[in-house]
Design a protein around this motif. Sequence first.
Motif, PDB file in Angstrom:
ATOM      1  N   GLY A  25     -43.787 -52.812 -80.887  1.00 22.47           N
ATOM      2  CA  GLY A  25     -44.470 -51.749 -81.216  1.00 22.47           C
ATOM      3  C   GLY A  25     -46.062 -51.898 -80.904  1.00 22.47           C
ATOM      4  O   GLY A  25     -46.735 -51.007 -80.779  1.00 22.47           O
ATOM      5  N   GLU A  26     -46.456 -53.243 -80.774  1.00 28.86           N
ATOM      6  CA  GLU A  26     -47.813 -53.610 -80.529  1.00 28.86           C
ATOM      7  C   GLU A  26     -48.202 -53.189 -79.258  1.00 28.86           C
ATOM      8  O   GLU A  26     -49.327 -52.889 -78.849  1.00 28.86           O
ATOM      9  CB  GLU A  26     -48.098 -55.161 -80.774  1.00 28.86           C
ATOM     10  N   PHE A  27     -47.122 -52.868 -78.380  1.00 27.90           N
ATOM     11  CA  PHE A  27     -47.494 -52.539 -76.985  1.00 27.90           C
ATOM     12  C   PHE A  27     -46.996 -50.820 -76.842  1.00 27.90           C
ATOM     13  O   PHE A  27     -47.652 -50.191 -76.277  1.00 27.90           O
ATOM     14  CB  PHE A  27     -46.646 -53.069 -75.708  1.00 27.90           C
ATOM     15  N   LEU A  28     -45.909 -50.575 -77.623  1.00 32.05           N
ATOM     16  CA  LEU A  28     -45.550 -49.195 -77.563  1.00 32.05           C
ATOM     17  C   LEU A  28     -46.218 -48.177 -78.085  1.00 32.05           C
ATOM     18  O   LEU A  28     -46.756 -47.063 -77.546  1.00 32.05           O
ATOM     19  CB  LEU A  28     -44.082 -48.954 -78.110  1.00 32.05           C
ATOM     20  N   ILE A  29     -46.942 -48.293 -79.238  1.00 30.28           N
ATOM     21  CA  ILE A  29     -47.821 -47.427 -79.989  1.00 30.28           C
ATOM     22  C   ILE A  29     -49.307 -47.384 -78.968  1.00 30.28           C
ATOM     23  O   ILE A  29     -49.464 -46.008 -78.733  1.00 30.28           O
ATOM     24  CB  ILE A  29     -48.409 -48.084 -81.232  1.00 30.28           C
ATOM     25  N   PRO A  30     -49.780 -48.098 -78.605  1.00 27.46           N
ATOM     26  CA  PRO A  30     -50.902 -48.007 -77.460  1.00 27.46           C
ATOM     27  C   PRO A  30     -50.556 -47.178 -76.099  1.00 27.46           C
ATOM     28  O   PRO A  30     -51.327 -46.207 -75.765  1.00 27.46           O
ATOM     29  CB  PRO A  30     -51.637 -49.201 -77.098  1.00 27.46           C
ATOM     30  N   THR A  31     -49.412 -47.691 -75.703  1.00 28.20           N
ATOM     31  CA  THR A  31     -48.815 -46.813 -74.506  1.00 28.20           C
ATOM     32  C   THR A  31     -48.598 -45.327 -74.828  1.00 28.20           C
ATOM     33  O   THR A  31     -49.034 -44.446 -74.038  1.00 28.20           O
ATOM     34  CB  THR A  31     -47.610 -47.618 -74.182  1.00 28.20           C
ATOM     35  N   LEU A  32     -47.970 -45.021 -76.074  1.00 32.09           N
ATOM     36  CA  LEU A  32     -47.720 -43.684 -76.554  1.00 32.09           C
ATOM     37  C   LEU A  32     -49.067 -42.768 -76.659  1.00 32.09           C
ATOM     38  O   LEU A  32     -49.120 -41.638 -76.320  1.00 32.09           O
ATOM     39  CB  LEU A  32     -46.960 -43.774 -77.624  1.00 32.09           C
ATOM     40  N   ILE A  33     -50.024 -43.283 -77.133  1.00 30.68           N
ATOM     41  CA  ILE A  33     -51.186 -42.665 -77.402  1.00 30.68           C
ATOM     42  C   ILE A  33     -52.057 -42.575 -76.154  1.00 30.68           C
ATOM     43  O   ILE A  33     -52.552 -41.329 -75.811  1.00 30.68           O
ATOM     44  CB  ILE A  33     -52.009 -43.704 -78.259  1.00 30.68           C
ATOM     45  N   LEU A  34     -52.133 -43.738 -75.385  1.00 31.56           N
ATOM     46  CA  LEU A  34     -53.021 -43.511 -73.993  1.00 31.56           C
ATOM     47  C   LEU A  34     -52.395 -42.848 -72.996  1.00 31.56           C
ATOM     48  O   LEU A  34     -52.883 -42.180 -72.208  1.00 31.56           O
ATOM     49  CB  LEU A  34     -53.588 -45.086 -73.597  1.00 31.56           C
ATOM     50  N   LEU A  35     -50.921 -43.090 -72.732  1.00 31.71           N
ATOM     51  CA  LEU A  35     -50.241 -42.565 -71.695  1.00 31.71           C
ATOM     52  C   LEU A  35     -49.766 -40.937 -71.981  1.00 31.71           C
ATOM     53  O   LEU A  35     -49.961 -40.263 -71.056  1.00 31.71           O
ATOM     54  CB  LEU A  35     -48.982 -43.614 -71.145  1.00 31.71           C
ATOM     55  N   PHE A  36     -49.385 -40.959 -73.121  1.00 30.78           N
ATOM     56  CA  PHE A  36     -48.561 -39.732 -73.369  1.00 30.78           C
ATOM     57  C   PHE A  36     -49.365 -38.736 -74.510  1.00 30.78           C
ATOM     58  O   PHE A  36     -49.076 -37.587 -74.672  1.00 30.78           O
ATOM     59  CB  PHE A  36     -47.179 -39.749 -74.022  1.00 30.78           C
ATOM     60  N   GLY A  37     -50.622 -39.267 -74.981  1.00 30.64           N
ATOM     61  CA  GLY A  37     -51.514 -38.258 -75.741  1.00 30.64           C
ATOM     62  C   GLY A  37     -51.062 -38.059 -77.205  1.00 30.64           C
ATOM     63  O   GLY A  37     -51.274 -37.034 -77.797  1.00 30.64           O
ATOM     64  N   ALA A  38     -49.894 -38.934 -77.642  1.00 29.52           N
ATOM     65  CA  ALA A  38     -49.206 -38.828 -78.956  1.00 29.52           C
ATOM     66  C   ALA A  38     -50.384 -39.367 -79.745  1.00 29.52           C
ATOM     67  O   ALA A  38     -51.259 -40.348 -79.963  1.00 29.52           O
ATOM     68  CB  ALA A  38     -48.000 -39.742 -79.210  1.00 29.52           C
ATOM     69  N   ASP A  39     -50.296 -38.573 -81.270  1.00 29.78           N
ATOM     70  CA  ASP A  39     -51.049 -39.047 -82.412  1.00 29.78           C
ATOM     71  C   ASP A  39     -50.651 -40.235 -82.809  1.00 29.78           C
ATOM     72  O   ASP A  39     -49.677 -40.682 -82.826  1.00 29.78           O
ATOM     73  CB  ASP A  39     -51.465 -37.994 -83.136  1.00 29.78           C
ATOM     74  N   VAL A  40     -51.445 -40.881 -83.643  1.00 28.93           N
ATOM     75  CA  VAL A  40     -50.956 -42.191 -84.232  1.00 28.93           C
ATOM     76  C   VAL A  40     -49.868 -42.136 -85.047  1.00 28.93           C
ATOM     77  O   VAL A  40     -48.871 -42.855 -84.764  1.00 28.93           O
ATOM     78  CB  VAL A  40     -52.160 -42.814 -84.926  1.00 28.93           C
ATOM     79  N   LYS A  41     -49.637 -41.307 -85.605  1.00 28.33           N
ATOM     80  CA  LYS A  41     -48.629 -41.245 -86.837  1.00 28.33           C
ATOM     81  C   LYS A  41     -47.201 -40.917 -86.029  1.00 28.33           C
ATOM     82  O   LYS A  41     -46.170 -41.635 -86.192  1.00 28.33           O
ATOM     83  CB  LYS A  41     -48.579 -40.060 -87.964  1.00 28.33           C
ATOM     84  N   LEU A  42     -47.189 -40.148 -85.178  1.00 30.08           N
ATOM     85  CA  LEU A  42     -46.198 -39.853 -84.243  1.00 30.08           C
ATOM     86  C   LEU A  42     -45.860 -41.001 -83.237  1.00 30.08           C
ATOM     87  O   LEU A  42     -44.501 -41.195 -83.170  1.00 30.08           O
ATOM     88  CB  LEU A  42     -46.242 -38.448 -83.380  1.00 30.08           C
ATOM     89  N   ALA A  43     -46.847 -41.472 -82.750  1.00 32.78           N
ATOM     90  CA  ALA A  43     -46.551 -42.752 -82.016  1.00 32.78           C
ATOM     91  C   ALA A  43     -45.759 -43.764 -82.530  1.00 32.78           C
ATOM     92  O   ALA A  43     -44.909 -44.509 -82.170  1.00 32.78           O
ATOM     93  CB  ALA A  43     -48.120 -43.213 -81.429  1.00 32.78           C
ATOM     94  N   GLY A  44     -46.331 -44.080 -84.087  1.00 30.08           N
ATOM     95  CA  GLY A  44     -45.591 -45.150 -84.838  1.00 30.08           C
ATOM     96  C   GLY A  44     -44.002 -45.088 -85.111  1.00 30.08           C
ATOM     97  O   GLY A  44     -43.236 -45.800 -84.906  1.00 30.08           O
ATOM     98  N   SER A  45     -43.714 -43.584 -85.220  1.00 30.75           N
ATOM     99  CA  SER A  45     -42.175 -43.479 -85.526  1.00 30.75           C
ATOM    100  C   SER A  45     -41.803 -43.445 -84.068  1.00 30.75           C
ATOM    101  O   SER A  45     -40.268 -43.768 -83.720  1.00 30.75           O
ATOM    102  CB  SER A  45     -42.018 -41.993 -85.923  1.00 30.75           C
ATOM    103  N   LEU A  46     -42.406 -42.755 -82.967  1.00 29.07           N
ATOM    104  CA  LEU A  46     -41.448 -42.728 -81.823  1.00 29.07           C
ATOM    105  C   LEU A  46     -41.356 -44.246 -81.134  1.00 29.07           C
ATOM    106  O   LEU A  46     -40.385 -44.513 -80.497  1.00 29.07           O
ATOM    107  CB  LEU A  46     -42.541 -41.986 -80.658  1.00 29.07           C
TER     108      LEU A  46
END
Length: 259
Positions: free
Chosen positions: A161-182
């Motif tokens: 998650g420490e890598f997936l969450i920044p990737t989801l935010i920076l690469l795919f533009g997901a918000d923080v809450k959604l990024a955590g669940s994704l």
Amino acid sequence: MRNNPAAFGSGAIIGTLGGLIGLGGAEFRLPLLISLFGFRGLEAVVLNKATSLIVVASALPFRARAVPFAEIFAHWPIMLNLLAGSLVGAYAGASWATRLKSGTLYKIIAVLLLLIAGVLLLAHNAAVTAPALTGASLTVAGVAAGFAIGIVASLLGVAGGEFLIPTLILLFGADVKLAGSLSLAVSLPTMLVGFARYSRDQSFSVLRTNWPFMLAMAIGSIVGTFIGGLLLGIVPNSILLPGLVAILVISAVKVWRHE
């Protein structure tokens, strides 16, 4: 030290630390399994992987109130994009780990812990931005990022998650809450693939001989993650993150020197 109360207590402390920043704490659990409880490198990774699986599987329904499953699965193209790389990376990472000498594995674990420390310090509070890439370039970048994350997750026995969450935010533009669940939704199948590969190695027997210890640590981690979530926001990140980074750096040095 290999007793159930110690496993539960350490799991609770680690889970609380992780929960304060929205992670499961596996990054902190692995050095403890090696340095405090005396498990060998690959045994510690397998135990960490099994414990992480339980914690991640319980965390996803916990978050369902904030981020419903329907919203998570509405973003299935993003999950498939990352999984296309992470599943292969998880299998490859587990295969490499089973072939490495213990001394080499300790060095790799130490370097990856330092990498996680850097990510926590620099990218944990990443701001949501419009994706810089689109179309085929975004797909290729997602697969490449997933592959790298899958390798790291398998080598450390973490959810990633420490890598997936920044990737989801920076690469795919997901918000923080959604990024955590994704992140959890991508982590679970990724971890299962790595776990399946580890099950073919003799080090997997550590689970049969230490399953009460592992279960106590997993329960402690779940309790700690819940407590950390409740305390979220009480300790400012300006104090919390440097402290956690310091713990990871110290842990990396100890693991590097481990014989």
